[in-house]
Enzyme design. Structure first.
Site, PDB file in Angstrom:
ATOM      1  N   TYR A  27     -12.742  -8.059   5.946  1.00 48.34           N
ATOM      2  CA  TYR A  27     -11.525  -8.034   5.131  1.00 48.34           C
ATOM      3  C   TYR A  27     -11.065  -9.469   4.910  1.00 48.34           C
ATOM      4  O   TYR A  27     -10.952 -10.244   5.862  1.00 48.34           O
ATOM      5  CB  TYR A  27     -10.403  -7.224   5.812  1.00 48.34           C
ATOM      6  CG  TYR A  27      -9.144  -7.260   4.986  1.00 48.34           C
ATOM      7  CD1 TYR A  27      -8.954  -6.384   3.917  1.00 48.34           C
ATOM      8  CD2 TYR A  27      -8.162  -8.221   5.214  1.00 48.34           C
ATOM      9  CE1 TYR A  27      -7.832  -6.458   3.122  1.00 48.34           C
ATOM     10  CE2 TYR A  27      -7.039  -8.310   4.424  1.00 48.34           C
ATOM     11  CZ  TYR A  27      -6.877  -7.417   3.372  1.00 48.34           C
ATOM     12  OH  TYR A  27      -5.759  -7.514   2.579  1.00 48.34           O
ATOM     13  N   ASP A  45     -13.245 -17.180   8.018  1.00 50.47           N
ATOM     14  CA  ASP A  45     -11.881 -16.752   7.706  1.00 50.47           C
ATOM     15  C   ASP A  45     -11.171 -16.493   9.031  1.00 50.47           C
ATOM     16  O   ASP A  45     -11.339 -15.440   9.642  1.00 50.47           O
ATOM     17  CB  ASP A  45     -11.948 -15.500   6.823  1.00 50.47           C
ATOM     18  CG  ASP A  45     -10.571 -14.900   6.553  1.00 50.47           C
ATOM     19  OD1 ASP A  45      -9.587 -15.350   7.162  1.00 50.47           O
ATOM     20  OD2 ASP A  45     -10.499 -13.968   5.732  1.00 50.47           O
ATOM     21  N   LYS A 100      -1.271 -17.038   8.332  1.00 51.47           N
ATOM     22  CA  LYS A 100      -0.493 -16.227   9.272  1.00 51.47           C
ATOM     23  C   LYS A 100       0.258 -17.035  10.338  1.00 51.47           C
ATOM     24  O   LYS A 100       1.369 -17.471  10.105  1.00 51.47           O
ATOM     25  CB  LYS A 100      -1.395 -15.188   9.926  1.00 51.47           C
ATOM     26  CG  LYS A 100      -1.883 -14.118   8.942  1.00 51.47           C
ATOM     27  CD  LYS A 100      -2.616 -13.017   9.656  1.00 51.47           C
ATOM     28  CE  LYS A 100      -3.230 -11.985   8.726  1.00 51.47           C
ATOM     29  NZ  LYS A 100      -2.318 -10.945   8.289  1.00 51.47           N
ATOM     30  N   TYR A 107       0.824  -1.209   0.000  1.00 49.73           N
ATOM     31  CA  TYR A 107       0.000   0.000   0.000  1.00 49.73           C
ATOM     32  C   TYR A 107       0.863   1.267   0.000  1.00 49.73           C
ATOM     33  O   TYR A 107       0.689   2.141   0.840  1.00 49.73           O
ATOM     34  CB  TYR A 107      -0.946   0.008   1.225  1.00 49.73           C
ATOM     35  CG  TYR A 107      -1.720  -1.278   1.391  1.00 49.73           C
ATOM     36  CD1 TYR A 107      -2.739  -1.607   0.505  1.00 49.73           C
ATOM     37  CD2 TYR A 107      -1.412  -2.175   2.401  1.00 49.73           C
ATOM     38  CE1 TYR A 107      -3.437  -2.796   0.630  1.00 49.73           C
ATOM     39  CE2 TYR A 107      -2.109  -3.370   2.532  1.00 49.73           C
ATOM     40  CZ  TYR A 107      -3.118  -3.664   1.642  1.00 49.73           C
ATOM     41  OH  TYR A 107      -3.807  -4.842   1.774  1.00 49.73           O
TER      42      TYR A 107
HETATM   43  N1  PMP Z   1      -8.164 -12.751   5.750  1.00 49.74           N
HETATM   44  C1  PMP Z   1      -7.899 -12.063   6.866  1.00 49.74           C
HETATM   45  C2  PMP Z   1      -8.911 -12.050   7.970  1.00 49.74           C
HETATM   46  C3  PMP Z   1      -6.711 -11.358   7.007  1.00 49.74           C
HETATM   47  O1  PMP Z   1      -6.460 -10.657   8.124  1.00 49.74           O
HETATM   48  C4  PMP Z   1      -5.761 -11.400   5.939  1.00 49.74           C
HETATM   49  C5  PMP Z   1      -4.439 -10.676   6.014  1.00 49.74           C
HETATM   50  N2  PMP Z   1      -4.438  -9.464   6.627  1.00 49.74           N
HETATM   51  C6  PMP Z   1      -6.068 -12.148   4.797  1.00 49.74           C
HETATM   52  C7  PMP Z   1      -7.271 -12.804   4.744  1.00 49.74           C
HETATM   53  C8  PMP Z   1      -5.124 -12.232   3.646  1.00 49.74           C
HETATM   54  O2  PMP Z   1      -3.993 -12.957   3.971  1.00 49.74           O
HETATM   55  P1  PMP Z   1      -2.624 -12.766   3.191  1.00 49.74           P
HETATM   56  O3  PMP Z   1      -2.180 -11.365   3.476  1.00 49.74           O
HETATM   57  O4  PMP Z   1      -1.708 -13.802   3.754  1.00 49.74           O
HETATM   58  O5  PMP Z   1      -2.912 -12.972   1.746  1.00 49.74           O
END
Ligand code: PMP
Length: 425
Positions: A147, A248, A277, A19
């Site tokens: 998100y 997610d 993560k 970003y």
């Molecule tokens: N889903 C959630 C809830 C996240 O917090 C993130 C990353 N911030 C993602 C998906 C995307 O993961 P990545 O950055 O490893 O592609």
């Protein structure tokens, strides 16, 4: 030795950061090593990490157990293709994930990043209904302030306003959104809280393949915590209207909210679960999408007969070996007490910020502490102050938040919080 200024200049010349603008690049701080909860900068300064490198480094950096797992695996095989071949590290990992995640998640698809795990989850849901001969269920229903990642599919289920992706709106698949859950983990839930969601399902269920949401904590869309009853009600409504539920847990998985998985707060199982993560303790890029036997068998009994996905680095053995070591390390530790202790410390240390004129709200859940300011924070202004004081915190918008590695000591956590407060004050 590193030349700090040279690194900063070279970084600006060739590297594009998340970003960020290359026309107007900022100075990024070069990190040359990290150990425990401390990052060491090229100029020798040390910073206490308040971010766990975006939720991932739960065991801190340079952990002997994870290092050993990596070295052992390196000497055997760092990568091998996953088509037609398999390996013990992936098998162990998938069996463990099935065992430790909520019930009815039986099959695991390994991917290489969180966003891709979300893409896979969306494909699973869409393909499931197609396989049943139902070709009208082509939409996802997601929550405002959600998100789910930066790839095209994932972007299309992020809140179009807070999700940072409105630029691409015309090129994205169009999905459905319902109102964000009202904030408050302890909020007394009423049916009014979920009226819009219920309405959307009533109106559109015949076109909705799945609901996708971040259970309990909406992360990048506002660091918002919501009630487990709300989540439980969503699970019930998905069943009632014959819609799959995708959870997610890329950010919340592996203990961060005080439960191993945030779905456990509501005692529910999704049909599809995304992890990433912290799965490798932040050592390697790895993610996973789990689904129920119902979903897997449904997909595979359809016309295609297979799930249409297969990334090159799927099931990377090095990443899987470290994930196995990281999960064992977590489960063999008193992690519930550790996270509960961090929660208590965050509550008492951050609470005084509520009295500041510029602070709107303070909220804590598990090892996540959030200070919501009244106005957006000026990053260029505040980041050098954090670094000067020896802490690493990266606010966005109005949110100043920390989610430290679980191994942080009481003293370091105290320093992190008190320094943070004195700077925002
Ligand atoms: N889903 C959630 C809830 C996240 O917090 C993130 C990353 N911030 C993602 C998906 C995307 O993961 P990545 O950055 O490893 O592609």
């Amino acid at each position: 030795m590193f030349d700090n200024q040279q690194l900063i200049n070279d970084d600006k010349e060739a590297v594009w950061h998340p970003y960020s603008s290359t026309n107007n690049p900022i100075d990024n701080y070069p990190v040359v090593s990290a150990d425990g909860v401390r990052l060491t900068l090229a100029d020798g300064r040390q910073l206490i990490d308040g971010m766990s490198s975006w939720w991932s480094t739960i065991h801190g950096y340079n952990h002997p157990v994870l290092n050993e797992a990596a070295q052992q695996q390196l000497s055997k095989m760092s990568h091998v293709m996953f088509g037609g071949l398999t390996h013990p590290q992936a098998i162990t990992l998938c069996k463990t994930l099935v065992k430790i995640t909520p019930a009815n998640l039986d099959k695991v698809f390994l991917a290489d990043s969180g966003s891709v795990a979300v893409e896979v989850a969306m494909k699973m849901a869409l393909q499931y209904w197609l396989s049943q001969g139902i070709n009208t269920k082509t939409k996802l229903l997601s929550l405002r302030n959600g998100y789910h990642g930066d790839t095209f599919g994932a972007m299309s289920v992020c809140d179009p306003v807070t999700g940072m992706h409105h630029l691409f709106e015309k090129s994205m698949p169009q999905h459905l959104f319902s109102e964000a859950p009202p904030m408050g983990f302890d909020r007394h839930f009423t049916e009014a809280d979920i009226a819009d969601f219920t309405h959307q399902l009533q109106q559109h269920h015949s076109t909705i393949a799945a609901v996708i949401l971040e259970p309990i904590v909406q992360g990048a869309g506002g660091m918002r915590f919501y009630s487990p009853q709300y989540l439980a009600r969503i699970r019930a409504l998905c069943d009632e209207f014959n819609v799959l539920l995708i959870a997610d847990e890329i950010a919340t998985g592996f203990g961060r909210t005080g439960k191993l998985f945030a779905c456990e707060h509501a005692n529910i199982s999704p049909d599809i679960l995304c992890l990433g993560k912290a799965i490798t303790g932040g050592y390697m890029t790895l993610a996973a999408t789990l689904c129920s036997n119902r979903v897997a068998e449904g997909i595979c009994s359809g016309e295609a007969g297979v799930l249409m996905h297969g990334p090159t680095f799927m099931g990377n053995p090095l990443a899987c070996a470290i994930a196995n070591a990281s999960i064992d390390l977590l489960l063999d530790s008193p992690w519930q007490q550790t996270v509960a202790n961090i929660e208590q410390q965050l509550l008492s240390a951050l609470h005084p910020a509520l009295a500041y004129d510029n602070v709107e709200d303070v909220r804590v859940l598990g090892a996540i502490g959030v200070i919501e300011m009244k106005h957006a924070v000026n990053m260029a202004d505040i980041t050098p102050k954090f670094v000067e004081a020896g802490i690493w915190v990266r606010p966005f918008g109005k949110l100043v938040y920390i989610m430290p590695p679980f191994i942080i000591s009481d003293d370091d956590l105290h320093y992190l919080c008190s320094t943070l407060l004195s700077i925002i004050e």
